[in-house]
Design a protein around this motif. Structure first.
Motif, mmCIF file in Angstrom:
data_model
loop_
_atom_site.group_PDB
_atom_site.id
_atom_site.type_symbol
_atom_site.label_atom_id
_atom_site.label_comp_id
_atom_site.label_asym_id
_atom_site.label_seq_id
_atom_site.Cartn_x
_atom_site.Cartn_y
_atom_site.Cartn_z
ATOM 1 N N ASN A 138 0.858 -1.068 -0.065
ATOM 2 C CA ASN A 138 -0.448 0.507 -0.129
ATOM 3 C C ASN A 138 1.098 1.315 0.160
ATOM 4 N N LEU A 139 2.226 1.322 1.188
ATOM 5 C CA LEU A 139 2.662 2.666 1.116
ATOM 6 C C LEU A 139 4.050 2.678 -0.007
ATOM 7 N N PRO A 140 4.465 1.883 -0.994
ATOM 8 C CA PRO A 140 5.681 1.815 -2.134
ATOM 9 C C PRO A 140 4.816 2.098 -3.095
ATOM 10 N N LEU A 182 -10.254 4.973 -6.713
ATOM 11 C CA LEU A 182 -10.350 6.436 -6.211
ATOM 12 C C LEU A 182 -9.500 6.737 -6.980
ATOM 13 N N ASN A 183 -9.611 8.214 -7.701
ATOM 14 C CA ASN A 183 -8.709 9.126 -8.055
ATOM 15 C C ASN A 183 -7.854 9.451 -7.981
ATOM 16 N N ILE A 191 -8.368 8.374 -0.578
ATOM 17 C CA ILE A 191 -6.372 7.002 -0.612
ATOM 18 C C ILE A 191 -5.957 7.081 0.118
ATOM 19 N N ALA A 192 -5.607 8.096 0.895
ATOM 20 C CA ALA A 192 -4.882 7.892 2.671
ATOM 21 C C ALA A 192 -5.752 7.277 3.553
ATOM 22 N N ARG A 196 -4.084 3.136 5.326
ATOM 23 C CA ARG A 196 -3.556 3.286 6.248
ATOM 24 C C ARG A 196 -4.290 1.865 6.889
ATOM 25 N N ASP A 197 -4.638 1.348 6.492
ATOM 26 C CA ASP A 197 -5.101 0.444 7.661
ATOM 27 C C ASP A 197 -5.344 -0.316 6.523
ATOM 28 N N THR A 198 -3.696 -1.770 6.146
ATOM 29 C CA THR A 198 -2.755 -2.401 5.398
ATOM 30 C C THR A 198 -3.703 -4.161 5.560
#
Ligand code: F6R
Ligand code: MG
Ligand code: MG
Length: 366
Positions: A138-140, A182-183, A191-192, A196-198
């Motif tokens: 998610n983060l990368p 989501l764009n 999106i964030a 954040r909830d992986t």
């Protein structure tokens, strides 16, 4: 020509616990794919990351193709026979169903596939992670496809100016696929909020809003959703097309220098930093740390070049040292607080019975 990249991976047994498959098992899987895949596949690349073996193939049959999935399933079955014969630990552990039924999705192995019209040159990256779950990407992905602090191409490249579309899956929903589009950049905060909830929200794909072309495909399976109990972490694979209308290779790789804390490691129950490792690396410290490998390719008419090992470069040695220090730092606090995953992730493990017994021993004081 429309081409498909398919990567299907499974843990079918390891030497010395859950750390690395044997040479013989890898050979069995490879020769099965080579002998049986002749008519079906254009090219293949077989590798391991930790205890997982991944079959990357190119073909023209589209995603979810029964024959391609069957071939990989049968290659893993053959590998499992070798694993049993060698006495490997966890032989066949990710093959959760008895018989193949059309598609390996929901049967244990992880799948990521991309179909596209091959560009005159087609650079792409194949990521494989072990001892963690699909939310680890998610983060990368957020940084590479939505953050100009990481990806200058979002400012500098006209072909990336419109941003990217993220498809995010709610992996807690087990009756079918629950997804949202989501764009970026308009919906960055949304999106964030999800990413954040992986453990619940996982990026499934990312596409260019300029061309509509898909850049990313992530395997989103959660093994405990299939098995109903802990059977190993999901150990996700990912395909990322790079350059031109997509982020550059370096922009996609850069976030891994963070060594972010991800879910997984020992008994799939901890928070530990993600270490970028060379191709065909095993596992060690505390059944971890969680690792990610990256093979870079070019292809033409579906024929792959040799794999270039993106995390073998000396730059990553220092990142690995930092990740080792972070890992030891986190382990100093043992079971305490942030070191372990929240109850919702542990509920598939034996801790629930212990809690039930303890619950009965609680008394209400007057
Ligand atoms: C984590 C993992 C290992 C095992 C651990 C216990 O994904 O594979 O940490 O959970 O080694 O394994 P078993 O229960 O097979 O002895
Ligand atoms: Mg694994
Ligand atoms: Mg495993």
């Amino acid at each position: 020509m429309k081409l498909t990249l398919s990567v299907i991976k499974a843990d079918i047994g390891s030497i010395g616990g859950h750390i690395q498959p044997s040479r013989k098992v890898l050979d069995t899987v490879s020769s099965h794919v080579r002998d049986q895949g002749g008519q079906l596949l254009i090219d293949t690349y077989i590798s391991y990351t930790g205890d997982d073996i991944a079959i990357l193939s190119t073909h023209a049959r589209g995603p979810g193709d029964e024959a391609v999935h069957r071939l990989c399933w049968e290659a893993f079955m053959a590998g499992t026979e070798t694993a049993k014969a060698e006495g490997l630990y966890g032989a066949g552990q990710d093959l959760l169903k008895e018989a193949f039924s059309g598609n390996v999705r929901g049967m244990g192995p992880a799948v990521a596939e991309l179909e596209f019209d091959e560009r005159p040159n087609e650079p792409f990256l194949f990521f494989a992670a072990d001892k963690t779950d699909p939310g680890a990407y998610n983060l990368p992905l957020y940084l590479a496809f939505a953050d100009p602090m990481n990806t200058p191409g979002l400012m500098l490249s006209p072909s990336m100016a419109k941003g990217f579309r993220f498809v995010v899956m709610d992996v807690a929903h087990t009756e079918g696929d629950r997804v949202i589009e989501l764009n970026a950049p308009e919906e960055l905060y949304e999106i964030a909020t999800l990413l954040r909830d992986t453990e619940r929200y996982v990026v499934e794909s990312v596409s260019s809003r300029e061309s509509g072309e898909q850049a990313v495909s992530v395997s989103t399976s959660r093994l405990h959703n299939i098995a109903g109990k802990y059977t190993g972490k999901d150990d996700p694979v990912m395909l990322v097309r790079v350059q031109k209308t997509f982020p550059a290779t370096g922009e996609v790789l850069a976030p891994y220098a963070i060594g972010p804390y991800v879910a997984g490691c020992m008994r799939g129950s901890h928070q530990m930093p993600l270490m970028p490792v060379p191709l065909n690396s095993g596992i060690s410290y505390f059944d971890g740390p969680p690792v990610v490998s990256c093979a870079a390719f070019a292809m033409h008419d579906g024929k792959l070049t040799e794999a270039v090992d993106a995390f073998a470069h000396p730059f990553w040695d220092n990142v690995r040292n930092t990740v080792s220090e972070k890992a030891i730092g986190m382990r100093r606090q043992g079971f305490f607080g942030a070191a372990m995953l929240p109850m919702s992730e542990l509920e598939y493990t034996g801790i629930m019975e212990k809690l039930k017994d303890l619950d009965e021993r609680f008394v209400l004081r007057d």
